[in-house]
Every structure is written in structure tokens, then in C-alpha cells.
Design a protein around this motif. Structure first.
Motif, short mmCIF file in Angstrom:
data_model
loop_
_atom_site.label_atom_id
_atom_site.label_comp_id
_atom_site.label_asym_id
_atom_site.label_seq_id
_atom_site.Cartn_x
_atom_site.Cartn_y
_atom_site.Cartn_z
N PRO A 204 -8.86 -0.17 -3.30
CA PRO A 204 -7.69 -1.04 -3.46
C PRO A 204 -8.06 -2.51 -3.64
N LEU B 63 0.85 -1.20 0.00
CA LEU B 63 0.00 0.00 0.00
C LEU B 63 0.89 1.24 0.00
N THR B 64 0.37 2.32 -0.55
CA THR B 64 1.14 3.56 -0.67
C THR B 64 1.76 4.05 0.65
N PHE C 276 2.53 -0.15 -11.14
CA PHE C 276 1.87 0.73 -12.11
C PHE C 276 1.60 2.04 -11.40
N PHE D 86 -12.61 3.93 -7.48
CA PHE D 86 -11.34 3.27 -7.13
C PHE D 86 -11.45 2.76 -5.70
N SER E 27 -8.30 -2.13 -10.14
CA SER E 27 -8.20 -2.83 -8.85
C SER E 27 -9.57 -3.30 -8.39
N ALA F 77 2.33 -0.66 -4.66
CA ALA F 77 1.75 0.67 -4.43
C ALA F 77 1.81 1.51 -5.72
N ALA F 78 0.80 2.40 -5.90
CA ALA F 78 0.58 2.99 -7.21
C ALA F 78 0.33 4.49 -7.22
N THR F 79 0.56 5.18 -6.10
CA THR F 79 0.43 6.64 -6.11
C THR F 79 1.59 7.23 -6.92
N MET G 207 -1.14 -7.76 -8.70
CA MET G 207 -0.15 -7.74 -7.62
C MET G 207 0.92 -8.81 -7.89
#
Ligand code: PHB
Length: 390
Positions: free
Chosen positions: A225, A103-104, A143, A223, A253, A126-128, A304
Motif C-alpha cells: 500500500p 484502507l480496505t 480505483f 503490491f 502504489s 481503498a481499492a479491493t 490518494m
């Protein structure tokens, strides 16, 4: 202060900051894998671990004379715990690479440890967008959310969706989703009538979905997660939003391959954008999905698993290129610019941004042989993170 005390204090400070650069000295090359193995995001940890292990099983775990050792730690998806475990892995275990980050907030908490100890940190989940800017030692194999939602916003407007309500989980990737979807959709001529944010922990979607229903949009943009999409879609049907004619378009997601089959009928026809689908039609992906299922009791890989599989590729190839030396800066240099064929399609690690560049696919949930899949219907090639251009 006495000199002896000063020296002891300096050593203690260096240790505290994780400033030691001593990496594993023997014939092992250590990868510290920090994952949420328990708690609400355990499905993410399970997929990431399986993806990383499959890559090593298929590609040999001894490279350039070094045995690659995965040291797995459960961070319970708590940022302070991830950071403490990372420090412990760097200082005591002398890991060569830190990896994982489900997770971010877990990635942000650990970034200073990577910087201070000069340890490459491979973000596999994590994707931020801004994560790669938190440390020059971060490389991302997952990503970025802006890559995905900007493609979806373009598709939606072209496909007669003009009025949208946005509903996102209230933390990094949700905030990125909301912003980048909204900006692109509005630039195209669309309207976002309401932006709603639900809490990350124990979300109750019902009151938010009531607001969506009242706003009568053409579509809900969502969105949440990985692992949470089933709860969202269940409440969506329970509140009758499907019957009210409200479509759902979502960041991929939401229809995560791990849970898609549990979603049932409500998922059919749902349109999402993402970088990986287990249904991706390539020989390499077919082999990957088969091998993954075989090694994991029939489990289907989600994005993932692919982030971890490709992240291990980046690590192993960097180890090869540096001939087993294991030095952090040399490894980092060898990770930048890697270009390869992934189960998701072709991809590379941008040498400037250390971020992933890959295809984004528009997908539609369909039933095939009795199972639900994200079928790819459009491809946008070689997408860089739009967050970096601003
Ligand atoms: C994130 O925390 O960055 C994250 C986690 C799960 C997702 C997407 C983004 O599915």
C-alpha cells in the motif's frame, strides 16, 4: 414487557444500528471524512485531506444554498474505530455523506453503517474489487487493484517477462493483486513460480526477498500500500536483487508520488501500472499539481489526493443536482453515472456497479529536472473493474 419500555428499547436499537435517517437540517451539508491521520498510514490521510480541501477551495464551499462542512476524524487505520466514528457522525452529527476510507478493512467495517442509515459512502482510497458490493450506498472514486494489475500482466508478457515471483501485502488489495495478476499472466503464457504474502503491520521484507532471489525470476511483481514502497525497494537493493538482474514490475502504489523522490536510484526504470501520475500530461493535471503544491507547502499530489479531489467532485455535483435537499437516496442516485474530466484523465462512475471507470497507464520511473516521476508510456482506455465481470 411494558409498552413504554418497548418503545425505549426500539429507539435504542435503531440508534445502535445507526438507523436514523435524520440528516443535517440546517443550512449546512455535512461530509464526515474518516481518515488515518496518525499511525503507519498517516501519509495517506494527509494526501486525502489535502485533495478534498483543494476541491472545495477551488469550487466554492457553498452549493445550492448549503455550506459544505468537512468533519474530519482520525480513525488511526483501525477498522473498529472507523465504524464507531461513522456511527457517531451519522447519529450525532447527522452527516449527509460519509467519505474517505484509506484502507480496505476500514471501508468494509463501515459498509453496514451506510446501508442501515441510508447514507452515501464515498470510498476515496481503498481499492479491493468487492468493496462496492458491501453496501448499495457505496460509490468509489479511487480505483480497483484488478483494473491495474491485469494491464500490467499484459504489458509484462509482451515485454519479454515470462517468469515472475509475486510478493504482496497480505490483505484485500494484496490478495486481489496476486490473483488478478497471476490469472492474466498465466492466461498469456507466463509462469508465476512463487506467491509470497507479507504482513500489513510492520512488514520485514528481508526473508521474502531472499526467497525471490533464490527463485531467479525475470521479474518480481509487487503490491504494497501507499507509503510502504520505499522500505520494500530499500531492502530489494540491500539484498542485491537489482545486481542479480531481477526486474521489478509493480502495482502503482509502490512508486506512489508522495514517496518516489525518497526512493532514489533504485526506482529508476521501475515499471508500474496505475490510474494517476503527477506527471500526467494534461492542462487540467498541470493546474491541479501546481495548485496542490501551492496549498500544501510544495507537496506533490499522489493518487490518494486525486481520489479525494474527484470524490468531493462527485459529492458536490450530487448536492447541486438534488438542489441541496441532502436526502441520502437522492444523493446516491445523483452520484451514479457522473462523467467528468479528472486530473487523471476522463472518468465516470458506472451507474450499475457504482465503481470508477477510467484509463490505466503503464508508467516508467524517470528522472526529470532532478526529480523522479512516473512517466506514462502506454494508455489503456476506459477500464472497468475486471472483478465485477466474474
Ligand atoms: C487498500 O487498502 O485498499 C489500499 C490502500 C493503499 C493502496 C492501495 C489499496 O495504495
Amino acid at each position: 414487557m411494558q409498552k413504554r419500555h418497548m418503545m425505549a428499547l426500539t429507539a435504542a436499537c435503531l440508534m445502535g444500528l445507526g438507523l436514523t435517517t435524520a440528516q443535517a437540517q440546517d443550512d449546512t451539508f455535512k461530509v464526515g471524512l474518516l481518515l488515518p491521520m496518525t499511525g503507519p498510514f498517516a501519509s495517506t490521510g494527509k494526501q486525502l485531506e489535502a485533495g478534498a480541501r483543494l476541491y472545495l477551495a477551488q469550487n466554492g464551499s457553498t452549493v445550492a444554498g448549503k455550506k459544505i462542512e468537512l468533519i474530519l476524524r482520525d480513525d488511526t487505520s483501525t477498522p473498529d474505530v472507523t465504524k464507531r466514528l461513522a456511527q457517531e457522525l451519522v447519529v450525532n452529527q447527522k452527516v449527509n455523506v460519509l467519505a474517505g476510507f484509506g484502507l480496505t478493512p476500514l471501508a468494509f467495517a463501515t459498509a453496514p453503517v451506510a446501508t442501515q442509515s441510508k447514507t452515501p459512502m464515498v470510498v476515496m482510497a481503498a481499492a479491493t474489487s468487492s468493496i462496492t458490493q458491501a453496501s448499495p450506498y457505496i460509490v468509489r472514486s479511487s480505483f480497483t487493484v484488478p483494473q491495474v494489475v491485469t494491464a500490467l500482466a499484459d504489458w509484462a508478457y509482451k515485454n519479454n517477462i515470462k517468469k515472475v515471483v509475486s510478493l504482496v501485502t497480505d490483505y484485500g488489495p494484496g490478495v486481489d493483486s496476486e490473483k488478478f495478476f497471476k490469472d492474466t499472466f498465466i492466461a498469456n503464457g507466463g509462469v508465476v513460480v512463487e506467491t509470497l504474502r507479507v504482513p500489513l503491520r510492520n512488514p520485514d521484507f528481508a526473508p521474502f526477498l531472499q526467497k525471490v532471489r533464490d527463485a531467479k525470476p525475470d521479474a518480481l511483481f509487487a503490491f504494497v500500500p501507499a507509503g510502504v514502497g520505499t522500505a520494500l525497494m530499500k531492502q530489494f537493493t540491500e539484498r542485491g536483487l537489482d545486481k542479480a538482474g531481477i526486474k521489478v514490475i509493480a502495482e502503482g502504489s509502490v512508486t506512489d508520488d508522495d514517496i518516489l523522490n525518497d526512493m532514489g536510484e533504485v526506482a529508476l526504470g521501475l515499471v508500474t501500472a496505475h490510474h494517476y501520475s503527477a506527471a500526467h500530461n494534461s492542462p487540467q493535471n498541470k493546474k491541479f499539481v501546481e495548485a496542490f503544491a501551492k496549498a500544501n507547502n510544495g507537496m506533490r499530489p499522489n493518487f490518494m489526493a486525486v481520489g479525494a479531489y474527484d470524490g468531493m467532485r462527485v459529492i458536490v455535483e450530487a448536492l447541486k443536482a438534488t438542489q441541496g435537499k441532502g436526502d441520502g437516496d437522492a444523493l446516491l442516485a445523483a452520484m451514479k453515472g457522473q462523467i467528468f474530466e479528472s486530473p487523471r484523465g476522463s472518468m465516470y462512475i458506472d451507474a450499475q456497479t457504482r465503481d470508477v471507470v477510467h484509463n490505466i497507464y503503464i508508467r516508467k520511473v524517470e528522472r526529470k529536472n532532478g526529480q523522479l516521476y512516473n512517466t506514462e508510456i502506454e494508455t489503456i482506455k476506459d477500464v472497468k473493474d475486471p472483478g465485477k465481470a466474474r
